[in-house]
Design an enzyme around this catalytic site. Structure first.
Site, PDB file in Angstrom:
ATOM      1  N   ASP A  73       1.000  -1.128   0.117  1.00  0.00           N
ATOM      2  CA  ASP A  73      -0.123  -0.056   0.132  1.00  0.00           C
ATOM      3  C   ASP A  73       0.824   1.059   0.014  1.00  0.00           C
ATOM      4  OD1 ASP A  73      -2.136   1.897   0.827  1.00  0.00           O
ATOM      5  OD2 ASP A  73      -3.206   0.112   1.040  1.00  0.00           O
ATOM      6  N   ASN A  74       0.396   2.318  -0.521  1.00  0.00           N
ATOM      7  CA  ASN A  74       1.338   3.400  -0.591  1.00  0.00           C
ATOM      8  C   ASN A  74       0.558   4.582   0.510  1.00  0.00           C
ATOM      9  OD1 ASN A  74      -0.766   4.317  -2.074  1.00  0.00           O
ATOM     10  ND2 ASN A  74       0.384   5.337  -3.591  1.00  0.00           N
ATOM     11  N   ASP A 100       4.495   2.414  -3.957  1.00  0.00           N
ATOM     12  CA  ASP A 100       3.728   2.773  -5.134  1.00  0.00           C
ATOM     13  C   ASP A 100       3.856   2.077  -6.263  1.00  0.00           C
ATOM     14  OD1 ASP A 100       2.488   4.164  -6.946  1.00  0.00           O
ATOM     15  OD2 ASP A 100       2.937   6.442  -6.119  1.00  0.00           O
ATOM     16  N   LYS A 150     -10.779   5.966  -6.206  1.00  0.00           N
ATOM     17  CA  LYS A 150     -12.020   5.406  -6.461  1.00  0.00           C
ATOM     18  C   LYS A 150     -13.028   6.220  -5.927  1.00  0.00           C
ATOM     19  CE  LYS A 150     -12.974   4.331  -1.582  1.00  0.00           C
ATOM     20  NZ  LYS A 150     -14.045   3.746  -0.541  1.00  0.00           N
ATOM     21  N   SER A 205     -15.477  -2.289 -11.330  1.00  0.00           N
ATOM     22  CA  SER A 205     -16.847  -1.777 -10.832  1.00  0.00           C
ATOM     23  C   SER A 205     -17.973  -1.666 -11.510  1.00  0.00           C
ATOM     24  CB  SER A 205     -16.267  -0.415 -10.566  1.00  0.00           C
ATOM     25  OG  SER A 205     -17.429   0.558 -10.378  1.00  0.00           O
ATOM     26  N   TYR A 232     -13.229   7.980 -13.480  1.00  0.00           N
ATOM     27  CA  TYR A 232     -12.850   6.989 -12.675  1.00  0.00           C
ATOM     28  C   TYR A 232     -13.856   5.603 -13.183  1.00  0.00           C
ATOM     29  CZ  TYR A 232     -14.250   3.077  -9.242  1.00  0.00           C
ATOM     30  OH  TYR A 232     -14.486   2.002  -8.694  1.00  0.00           O
ATOM     31  N   LYS A 284     -11.790   1.990 -14.727  1.00  0.00           N
ATOM     32  CA  LYS A 284     -12.073   0.595 -14.679  1.00  0.00           C
ATOM     33  C   LYS A 284     -12.568   0.178 -16.131  1.00  0.00           C
ATOM     34  CE  LYS A 284     -11.314   0.443 -10.340  1.00  0.00           C
ATOM     35  NZ  LYS A 284     -10.246  -0.279  -9.799  1.00  0.00           N
ATOM     36  N   ASN A 337     -21.791  -1.303  -4.679  1.00  0.00           N
ATOM     37  CA  ASN A 337     -21.369  -0.344  -3.962  1.00  0.00           C
ATOM     38  C   ASN A 337     -21.016  -0.866  -2.311  1.00  0.00           C
ATOM     39  OD1 ASN A 337     -22.586   1.312  -6.035  1.00  0.00           O
ATOM     40  ND2 ASN A 337     -22.493   2.989  -4.560  1.00  0.00           N
TER      41      ASN A 337
HETATM   42  N1  UFG Z   1     -24.556  10.611  -2.731  1.00  0.00           N
HETATM   43  C1  UFG Z   1     -24.809  11.616  -2.141  1.00  0.00           C
HETATM   44  N2  UFG Z   1     -24.279  12.240  -1.124  1.00  0.00           N
HETATM   45  C2  UFG Z   1     -22.891  12.053  -0.807  1.00  0.00           C
HETATM   46  C3  UFG Z   1     -22.180  10.986  -1.590  1.00  0.00           C
HETATM   47  C4  UFG Z   1     -22.945  10.251  -2.358  1.00  0.00           C
HETATM   48  O1  UFG Z   1     -26.004  11.843  -2.261  1.00  0.00           O
HETATM   49  O2  UFG Z   1     -22.291  12.980   0.106  1.00  0.00           O
HETATM   50  C5  UFG Z   1     -24.824   9.731  -3.725  1.00  0.00           C
HETATM   51  C6  UFG Z   1     -24.187   9.789  -4.945  1.00  0.00           C
HETATM   52  O3  UFG Z   1     -25.018  10.980  -5.685  1.00  0.00           O
HETATM   53  C7  UFG Z   1     -24.667   8.407  -5.500  1.00  0.00           C
HETATM   54  C8  UFG Z   1     -24.885   7.621  -4.260  1.00  0.00           C
HETATM   55  O4  UFG Z   1     -24.984   8.187  -3.150  1.00  0.00           O
HETATM   56  O5  UFG Z   1     -26.220   8.479  -5.995  1.00  0.00           O
HETATM   57  C9  UFG Z   1     -23.630   6.481  -4.118  1.00  0.00           C
HETATM   58  O6  UFG Z   1     -22.360   7.252  -4.273  1.00  0.00           O
HETATM   59  P1  UFG Z   1     -21.102   6.840  -3.785  1.00  0.00           P
HETATM   60  O7  UFG Z   1     -20.207   8.225  -4.045  1.00  0.00           O
HETATM   61  O8  UFG Z   1     -21.230   6.236  -2.504  1.00  0.00           O
HETATM   62  O9  UFG Z   1     -20.678   5.720  -4.825  1.00  0.00           O
HETATM   63  P2  UFG Z   1     -20.681   5.771  -6.358  1.00  0.00           P
HETATM   64  O10 UFG Z   1     -21.855   5.018  -6.804  1.00  0.00           O
HETATM   65  O11 UFG Z   1     -20.225   7.030  -6.973  1.00  0.00           O
HETATM   66  O12 UFG Z   1     -19.483   4.789  -6.926  1.00  0.00           O
HETATM   67  C10 UFG Z   1     -18.972   3.840  -5.703  1.00  0.00           C
HETATM   68  C11 UFG Z   1     -17.359   4.150  -5.407  1.00  0.00           C
HETATM   69  C12 UFG Z   1     -16.803   3.220  -6.293  1.00  0.00           C
HETATM   70  C13 UFG Z   1     -17.250   1.873  -6.617  1.00  0.00           C
HETATM   71  C14 UFG Z   1     -18.783   2.142  -7.240  1.00  0.00           C
HETATM   72  C15 UFG Z   1     -19.385   0.715  -7.505  1.00  0.00           C
HETATM   73  O13 UFG Z   1     -17.110   5.265  -5.553  1.00  0.00           O
HETATM   74  O14 UFG Z   1     -15.664   2.987  -5.866  1.00  0.00           O
HETATM   75  O15 UFG Z   1     -19.381   2.688  -5.986  1.00  0.00           O
HETATM   76  O16 UFG Z   1     -18.403  -0.170  -7.120  1.00  0.00           O
HETATM   77  F1  UFG Z   1     -16.821   1.279  -7.523  1.00  0.00           F
END
Ligand code: UFG
Length: 338
Positions: free
Chosen positions: A32-33, A59, A85, A125, A150, A154, A180
């Site tokens: 890990d870095n 890294d 991510k 993802s 992102y 992937k 998720n």
């Molecule tokens: N969301 C909010 N408020 C926040 C954060 C998120 O409303 O403060 C919403 C986002 O808009 C989205 C949902 O919650 O609708 C999930 O958002 P996340 O940021 O938790 O997750 P993502 O779906 O964007 O993506 C995540 C990770 C990735 C992963 C992916 C699926 O960021 O690493 O899920 O694997 F790959």
């Protein structure tokens, strides 16, 4: 012969270290870095399992360090988690995402070839499905345009692996498309590494509940979904970790060179439903507001997980309420120890 876990101090990586140890795997090496994690994770892994994992601070985008690692260790298989991510961060800083997520993968594959390491599990993802018209998505679903850098990293990562197996006939690869990942270890002693600017929904929820953030912003209330907020397939991080242990055995007997598996529960859950579940199971009230949409978000995605169930003999054990309970337990543990 050793198993190399990249990003082992990170969220899914550390839960996978715990399950590998619990399943009796020896000779585990973690690199890990600490760009999005902390070395203290290893102490937590030891507290839960009683085992100190051999660790390197490396890294993997640095080819020399990567080569040195393969030179020093006889690595038989790799679980490659190390990557950035965050969807919004990738929109702001796309080059960092391409450099980090793809540079490390290319270096690892180069070393696999040079040092005859032939088994790799790759963290992909559900974001590769983009805004899919077909829901739930299966591994055969035609991929729509990735909505963020992102997601692109992937998608490209998967393409690189497909080309690599064509060129290197000994290489075996499993691509795991996570939905998720949320929640924390059932002991409450390990969870998503603390961050001042959480990348994802659930850490934001727990930090708001703990008073570290004033308000949770829900990005978008006018999507074409059951309550106007985005739909995702939230899956417990320990269920994701379990699937890696099963994937390691599948990898050694797989009759093809590359396979792709969805890791989700199959349930499409809205952001508001996550918030309500968190409030209910933890008996808390959350300060939240619905604000504008976030760039790079897809409207809805959830998994058809039958392929992973059939091929790995895997089944997700935890429901949304357990995910929300364990996430809060972890946040309380962090508060007590800071
Ligand atoms: N969301 C909010 N408020 C926040 C954060 C998120 O409303 O403060 C919403 C986002 O808009 C989205 C949902 O919650 O609708 C999930 O958002 P996340 O940021 O938790 O997750 P993502 O779906 O964007 O993506 C995540 C990770 C990735 C992963 C992916 C699926 O960021 O690493 O899920 O694997 F790959």
């Amino acid at each position: 012969m050793s198993i190399l876990v990249t990003g082992g101090a990170g969220y899914i990586g550390s839960h996978t270290l715990i399950e590998l140890i619990n399943q009796g795997y020896k000779n585990i090496i973690s690199v890990d870095n600490y760009s999005n994690s902390d070395e203290s994770t290893y102490a937590r892994v030891k507290e839960i399992t009683g085992v100190s994992v051999k660790k390197y601070a490396i890294d993997l985008t640095d080819k020399k360090s990567c080569t040195r690692l393969f030179e020093e260790e006889k690595i038989e298989s790799i679980i490659h988690f190390a990557a950035f991510k965050s969807v919004p961060e990738s929109v702001e800083n796309p080059l960092a995402y391409y450099h980090n997520n793809l540079g490390s993968l290319v270096n690892i594959l180069d070393c696999c070839r040079e040092y005859s390491c032939n088994q790799l599990i790759f963290s992909s993802s559900c974001s590769v499905y983009g805004n899919s018209k077909e829901l739930p998505v299966t591994e055969e679903t035609v991929l729509s345009k990735p909505e963020s850098p992102y997601a692109q990293t992937k998608f490209f990562g998967e393409q690189i692996l497909m080309d690599a197996v064509k060129a290197y006939s000994n290489l075996r690869v499993i691509i795991l498309r996570y939905f998720n990942p949320v929640g924390a270890h059932k002991t409450g002693l390990n969870g998503e590494p603390a961050s001042e600017t959480p990348n994802n929904l659930v850490p934001y929820i727990t930090q708001t509940a703990a008073g570290l953030k004033e308000q949770l912003q829900i990005f978008g209330g006018n999507y074409n979904t059951k309550d106007g907020t985005c739909i995702r397939d939230y899956i417990h991080v320990s269920d994701i970790a379990d699937a890696h242990i099963l994937a390691l055995s599948y990898l050694s007997k797989m009759d093809k060179q590359i396979d792709i598996l969805n890791l989700g529960t199959g349930n499409g859950v809205s952001v508001l439903e996550v918030v309500k579940s968190f409030e209910k199971v933890n008996n808390l009230s959350l300060n939240y507001a619905i604000v504008d949409r976030r760039d790079g978000d897809v409207e809805a995605v959830y998994a058809n997980n039958s392929k992973a169930i059939k091929l790995l003999g895997w089944y997700p054990k935890y429901g949304l309420e357990e995910m929300m309970k364990s996430a809060w337990k972890w946040q309380l543990h962090l508060a007590e120890n800071n």
